[in-house]
Write a protein that holds these residues in place. Structure first.
Motif, short mmCIF file in Angstrom:
data_model
loop_
_atom_site.label_atom_id
_atom_site.label_comp_id
_atom_site.label_asym_id
_atom_site.label_seq_id
_atom_site.Cartn_x
_atom_site.Cartn_y
_atom_site.Cartn_z
N ASN A 71 -4.72 -1.07 9.61
CA ASN A 71 -6.19 -1.07 9.65
C ASN A 71 -6.78 0.25 9.16
O ASN A 71 -8.00 0.37 9.04
CB ASN A 71 -6.69 -1.39 11.06
CG ASN A 71 -5.99 -0.61 12.14
OD1 ASN A 71 -5.13 0.23 11.87
ND2 ASN A 71 -6.33 -0.86 13.39
N GLU A 75 -3.43 -10.24 10.60
CA GLU A 75 -4.01 -10.42 9.27
C GLU A 75 -4.11 -9.10 8.52
O GLU A 75 -3.84 -9.02 7.31
CB GLU A 75 -5.38 -11.09 9.37
CG GLU A 75 -5.33 -12.55 9.80
CD GLU A 75 -6.70 -13.20 9.75
OE1 GLU A 75 -7.66 -12.53 9.32
OE2 GLU A 75 -6.80 -14.38 10.15
N GLU A 76 -4.47 -8.04 9.23
CA GLU A 76 -4.54 -6.71 8.61
C GLU A 76 -3.16 -6.25 8.18
O GLU A 76 -2.99 -5.64 7.11
CB GLU A 76 -5.15 -5.70 9.59
CG GLU A 76 -6.62 -5.95 9.90
CD GLU A 76 -7.13 -5.10 11.03
OE1 GLU A 76 -8.24 -4.55 10.90
OE2 GLU A 76 -6.43 -4.99 12.07
N GLU A 82 -2.10 -8.15 4.99
CA GLU A 82 -2.84 -7.61 3.83
C GLU A 82 -2.25 -6.26 3.40
O GLU A 82 -2.06 -6.00 2.21
CB GLU A 82 -4.31 -7.47 4.18
CG GLU A 82 -5.16 -6.97 3.01
CD GLU A 82 -6.63 -6.83 3.37
OE1 GLU A 82 -7.38 -6.25 2.56
OE2 GLU A 82 -7.04 -7.30 4.45
N ARG A 114 1.16 -6.76 1.73
CA ARG A 114 1.02 -7.22 0.34
C ARG A 114 0.66 -6.06 -0.59
O ARG A 114 1.18 -5.97 -1.72
CB ARG A 114 -0.05 -8.31 0.27
CG ARG A 114 0.32 -9.63 0.94
CD ARG A 114 -0.77 -10.67 0.75
NE ARG A 114 -0.53 -11.88 1.53
CZ ARG A 114 0.25 -12.89 1.14
NH1 ARG A 114 0.84 -12.83 -0.05
NH2 ARG A 114 0.40 -13.96 1.90
N TRP A 115 -0.20 -5.16 -0.13
CA TRP A 115 -0.58 -4.02 -0.97
C TRP A 115 0.63 -3.12 -1.23
O TRP A 115 0.84 -2.67 -2.37
CB TRP A 115 -1.70 -3.22 -0.31
CG TRP A 115 -2.11 -2.05 -1.15
CD1 TRP A 115 -2.95 -2.07 -2.23
CD2 TRP A 115 -1.66 -0.70 -1.01
NE1 TRP A 115 -3.07 -0.80 -2.77
CE2 TRP A 115 -2.28 0.06 -2.04
CE3 TRP A 115 -0.80 -0.06 -0.12
CZ2 TRP A 115 -2.07 1.42 -2.20
CZ3 TRP A 115 -0.59 1.31 -0.26
CH2 TRP A 115 -1.21 2.04 -1.31
N GLU A 174 4.68 -13.11 -2.66
CA GLU A 174 4.25 -12.01 -3.53
C GLU A 174 5.23 -11.77 -4.68
O GLU A 174 4.84 -11.26 -5.73
CB GLU A 174 4.11 -10.72 -2.71
CG GLU A 174 2.92 -10.70 -1.78
CD GLU A 174 1.60 -10.67 -2.52
OE1 GLU A 174 1.46 -9.87 -3.47
OE2 GLU A 174 0.71 -11.46 -2.16
#
Length: 275
Positions: A85, A127-128, A131, A134-135, A165
């Protein structure tokens, strides 16, 4: 950092070894001199090189500095999943800058941690974390560097995100602690499994079975110091010099000669980290 027991004695030397994942800053290193002290102790027992790993911005800056201070040290940088986050644009830019440094050999530790959400105040939600993971996967692929994964109670989702991914060429599961089913899935995917002091714990029966299934060329060894001090020193502070204890325990579990296992793990570290 554990402090309720004295530090373990130096083990009998076992060479060559690379500590594939440690945290020198959390071991007490603050500058070039204290980094050298820790690595000097490790080198006495055959652990000639270490990868010091970041989990936040301050640790990432330190890791890269340490790798420039001492040629026996290499860096891995990322934002830990529980801190995903904090991945704003400025943080991403700084991590990308540090990850591109020639002394940085991996993007990590990143991944998913389903244990801490709801237990740890301020912990990133699932969810954070996804994300952020994935980054980091995209960053590792763009930089053509290995992806170093932290996995806690998230086996299925981790493999799903990697499949979705498209995994980087090299994926390292740091401190592999899952069961035989997960080990086989990772081996089949071509991932590298890194074993820490947890593999020496007497009650880690599922991990022992998993460790037997990993081919010699898909295996690394690490301390994750100052955490996960190997048996019989649980509760004592860990450092890279303790790695031979873990390697000997892992070799016994796998029915291997410890020097042969050390040589295989070191060759793998040299290959995947391009040391």
């Amino acid at each position: 950092m554990p402090k309720d027991r004295p530090a373990p004695d130096l083990p009998a030397p076992l060479a060559p070894l690379v500590d594939a994942h440690t945290h020198l800053d959390s071991c007490g290193a603050r500058d070039a001199a204290t980094v050298a002290e820790i690595v000097d102790r490790a080198e006495q027992v055959g652990v000639g090189r270490v990868v010091t790993v970041a989990d936040d911005i301050a640790a990432a800056r330190f890791a890269v500095d340490a790798a420039h201070w001492d040629q026996r040290v290499f860096a891995a940088v990322a934002i830990h999943p529980t801190r995903a986050n904090a991945l704003d644009d400025a943080t991403k830019a700084e991590i990308e800058r540090l990850a591109a440094d020639p002394r940085t050999v991996a993007v990590g530790e990143t991944g998913l941690d389903y244990y801490w959400p709801g237990k740890l105040e301020g912990c990133a939600g699932i969810e954070e974390q996804v994300e952020g993971f994935r980054w980091h996967i995209d960053l590792a692929k763009r930089l053509r560097k290995p992806l170093m994964i932290h996995n806690r109670e998230a086996d299925h989702d981790l493999l799903t995100v990697l499949l979705d991914e498209g995994a980087p060429e090299t994926v390292i599961f740091h401190c592999f602690s899952s069961d035989a089913t997960m080990a086989l899935a990772c081996v089949e995917a071509g991932y590298v499994l890194s074993f820490s002091g947890t593999v020496s714990f007497r009650n880690a029966r599922e991990l022992h079975e998993a460790a037997k299934l990993v081919p010699d060329d898909q295996l690394l060894v690490e301390t994750d110091a100052p955490y996960l001090t190997p048996h019989p020193f649980r509760g004592a502070p860990n450092e890279p010099y303790c790695l031979p204890y873990t390697v000997r325990s892992l070799a016994e579990t796998r029915g291997q000669d410890p020097f042969e296992l050390a040589a295989a793990a070191t060759a793998n570290a040299e290959r995947v980290y391009r040391l």
